[in-house]
Design a protein around this motif. Structure first.
Motif, PDB file in Angstrom:
ATOM      1  N   LEU A 210     -14.192  -3.971  -6.494  1.00 49.96           N
ATOM      2  CA  LEU A 210     -13.153  -4.978  -6.297  1.00 49.96           C
ATOM      3  C   LEU A 210     -12.316  -5.049  -7.569  1.00 49.96           C
ATOM      4  N   THR A 211     -10.988  -5.041  -7.423  1.00 46.59           N
ATOM      5  CA  THR A 211     -10.131  -4.967  -8.606  1.00 46.59           C
ATOM      6  C   THR A 211      -8.947  -5.918  -8.530  1.00 46.59           C
ATOM      7  N   ASP A 212      -8.404  -6.214  -9.699  1.00 46.35           N
ATOM      8  CA  ASP A 212      -7.175  -6.998  -9.842  1.00 46.35           C
ATOM      9  C   ASP A 212      -6.364  -6.359 -10.957  1.00 46.35           C
ATOM     10  N   THR A 213      -5.245  -5.725 -10.599  1.00 49.84           N
ATOM     11  CA  THR A 213      -4.419  -5.036 -11.600  1.00 49.84           C
ATOM     12  C   THR A 213      -3.549  -5.986 -12.402  1.00 49.84           C
ATOM     13  N   GLY A 214      -3.369  -7.204 -11.904  1.00 47.75           N
ATOM     14  CA  GLY A 214      -2.525  -8.159 -12.613  1.00 47.75           C
ATOM     15  C   GLY A 214      -1.045  -7.983 -12.348  1.00 47.75           C
ATOM     16  N   THR A 215      -0.689  -7.176 -11.346  1.00 47.15           N
ATOM     17  CA  THR A 215       0.720  -6.967 -11.019  1.00 47.15           C
ATOM     18  C   THR A 215       1.309  -8.222 -10.379  1.00 47.15           C
ATOM     19  N   THR A 216       2.631  -8.246 -10.260  1.00 46.29           N
ATOM     20  CA  THR A 216       3.311  -9.375  -9.617  1.00 46.29           C
ATOM     21  C   THR A 216       2.830  -9.555  -8.187  1.00 46.29           C
ATOM     22  N   LEU A 217       2.645  -8.425  -7.480  1.00 44.25           N
ATOM     23  CA  LEU A 217       2.165  -8.496  -6.101  1.00 44.25           C
ATOM     24  C   LEU A 217       0.765  -9.103  -6.051  1.00 44.25           C
ATOM     25  N   ASN A 218      -0.101  -8.692  -6.975  1.00 47.28           N
ATOM     26  CA  ASN A 218      -1.452  -9.236  -7.017  1.00 47.28           C
ATOM     27  C   ASN A 218      -1.447 -10.729  -7.321  1.00 47.28           C
ATOM     28  N   ARG A 219      -0.605 -11.138  -8.249  1.00 50.01           N
ATOM     29  CA  ARG A 219      -0.533 -12.565  -8.585  1.00 50.01           C
ATOM     30  C   ARG A 219      -0.026 -13.388  -7.411  1.00 50.01           C
ATOM     31  N   THR A 220       0.900 -12.815  -6.647  1.00 47.29           N
ATOM     32  CA  THR A 220       1.418 -13.502  -5.463  1.00 47.29           C
ATOM     33  C   THR A 220       0.330 -13.664  -4.415  1.00 47.29           C
ATOM     34  N   ILE A 221      -0.446 -12.609  -4.203  1.00 45.78           N
ATOM     35  CA  ILE A 221      -1.538 -12.668  -3.233  1.00 45.78           C
ATOM     36  C   ILE A 221      -2.568 -13.714  -3.644  1.00 45.78           C
ATOM     37  N   LYS A 222      -2.840 -13.795  -4.945  1.00 49.04           N
ATOM     38  CA  LYS A 222      -3.844 -14.748  -5.439  1.00 49.04           C
ATOM     39  C   LYS A 222      -3.425 -16.189  -5.208  1.00 49.04           C
ATOM     40  N   LEU A 223      -2.121 -16.439  -5.146  1.00 46.90           N
ATOM     41  CA  LEU A 223      -1.655 -17.790  -4.847  1.00 46.90           C
ATOM     42  C   LEU A 223      -2.093 -18.216  -3.455  1.00 46.90           C
ATOM     43  N   VAL A 224      -2.241 -17.233  -2.560  1.00 50.96           N
ATOM     44  CA  VAL A 224      -2.645 -17.516  -1.175  1.00 50.96           C
ATOM     45  C   VAL A 224      -4.158 -17.464  -1.032  1.00 50.96           C
ATOM     46  N   THR A 225      -4.784 -16.446  -1.617  1.00 53.36           N
ATOM     47  CA  THR A 225      -6.217 -16.234  -1.409  1.00 53.36           C
ATOM     48  C   THR A 225      -7.107 -17.045  -2.353  1.00 53.36           C
ATOM     49  N   HIS A 226      -6.578 -17.374  -3.528  1.00 55.54           N
ATOM     50  CA  HIS A 226      -7.365 -18.066  -4.568  1.00 55.54           C
ATOM     51  C   HIS A 226      -8.623 -17.261  -4.929  1.00 55.54           C
ATOM     52  N   ALA A 227      -8.537 -15.952  -4.796  1.00 60.20           N
ATOM     53  CA  ALA A 227      -9.669 -15.065  -5.082  1.00 60.20           C
ATOM     54  C   ALA A 227      -9.391 -14.264  -6.351  1.00 60.20           C
ATOM     55  N   PRO A 228     -10.428 -13.940  -7.120  1.00 64.16           N
ATOM     56  CA  PRO A 228     -10.214 -13.215  -8.381  1.00 64.16           C
ATOM     57  C   PRO A 228      -9.836 -11.751  -8.196  1.00 64.16           C
ATOM     58  N   TYR A 229     -10.191 -11.162  -7.039  1.00 64.58           N
ATOM     59  CA  TYR A 229      -9.903  -9.749  -6.801  1.00 64.58           C
ATOM     60  C   TYR A 229      -9.247  -9.592  -5.430  1.00 64.58           C
ATOM     61  N   ASN A 230      -8.249  -8.718  -5.371  1.00 70.62           N
ATOM     62  CA  ASN A 230      -7.496  -8.565  -4.127  1.00 70.62           C
ATOM     63  C   ASN A 230      -7.340  -7.117  -3.688  1.00 70.62           C
ATOM     64  N   HIS A 231      -8.201  -6.251  -4.222  1.00 67.65           N
ATOM     65  CA  HIS A 231      -8.209  -4.858  -3.762  1.00 67.65           C
ATOM     66  C   HIS A 231      -9.659  -4.390  -3.704  1.00 67.65           C
ATOM     67  N   ALA A 232      -9.999  -3.668  -2.637  1.00 73.16           N
ATOM     68  CA  ALA A 232     -11.367  -3.188  -2.461  1.00 73.16           C
ATOM     69  C   ALA A 232     -11.367  -1.682  -2.239  1.00 73.16           C
ATOM     70  N   SER A 233     -12.355  -1.013  -2.825  1.00 74.72           N
ATOM     71  CA  SER A 233     -12.534   0.436  -2.668  1.00 74.72           C
ATOM     72  C   SER A 233     -14.019   0.709  -2.485  1.00 74.72           C
TER      73      SER A 233
END
Length: 238
Positions: free
Chosen positions: A8-31
């Motif tokens: 599970l990862t969080d790159t810290g990009t603008t897209l990731n930060r936007t997603i976190k506003l909705v999910t309130h989760a520390p990680y928003n990508h899974a591999s």
């Protein structure tokens, strides 16, 4: 027994930060990784680091891929023990995705179904956590009591069959540090990079490169420079 890993990862990009506003989760990508050293890691995500809208099946590359553009990426790595039969089935499933990768697309529409608990499945399309959950499900591992198209990256954090083995910056992961040092160059060898890009553009060999823009080097310059090289080589070849 064999071991597979959920990354599970969080790159810290603008897209990731936007997603976190909705999910309130520390990680928003899974591999899903087939080895402890993270040499074989697969997911659905960006096919090009600079374009978040061009997505599909990808093999994550920590040297030349998206993560190399974001060396401050944070992660959580979970271990899952499986028997050899299940592991071999995973290998076959992922091999099928690799063979037909050009026919798979990122399931952007499906993302909207997760927060409203309504599965949206598009043929030959997956988002990252949907893909990981589906590989596990088809291999015979049941982690969740819901469709793969409703599984978010955050769901893996509470799966009782997974054991957390590392959490922190991705490039500080001990097994990865053995094979990749993102601070290899104290100053970027721009002239060598230019010579390499010109050579690659004219002889068509793009796989044997030594220098890459990463770790904070100016990305727009890279994009503009490579576009000029491609345009120049296409004109000369005509």
């Amino acid at each position: 027994m064999k071991e597979v890993y959920i990354l599970l990862t969080d790159t810290g990009t603008t897209l990731n930060r936007t997603i976190k506003l909705v999910t309130h989760a520390p990680y928003n990508h899974a591999s899903i990784a087939l080895d402890k050293e993270l040499n074989e890691v697969f997911s659905f995500g960006r096919k090009q680091p600079i374009n978040p809208l061009y997505g599909g099946f990808v093999q994550e590359d920590f040297v030349k891929g998206t993560f190399s553009w974001y060396p401050e990426t944070t992660c959580a790595i979970y271990k899952l023990e499986v028997n050899e039969r299940i592991y071999n089935k995973m290998l076959r499933l992922i091999a099928a995705f690799k063979k037909n990768r050009k026919w798979y697309y990122y399931n952007f529409i499906g993302l909207f179904g997760v927060p409203i608990n309504h599965p949206i499945e598009v043929p030959s399309s997956y988002f990252c956590s949907q893909f990981v959950a589906e590989i596990l499900r088809r291999s015979g591992i049941k982690l969740f009591n819901k469709p793969s198209s409703l599984v978010s990256p955050n769901d893996f954090r509470s799966a009782n069959k997974l054991d957390l083995v590392y959490e922190g910056k991705i490039y500080d992961y001990p097994e990865l540090k053995l094979s990749y040092n993102p601070k290899k160059y104290n100053s970027f060898p721009f002239r060598k990079y230019v010579a390499q890009q010109i050579k690659a553009a004219f002889d068509g060999n793009s796989d044997e490169r030594e220098y890459y823009f990463r770790d904070g080097f100016v990305k727009p310059k890279k994009i503009l420079f490579e576009r000029k090289i491609r345009d120049a080589s296409s004109i000369i070849k005509k």
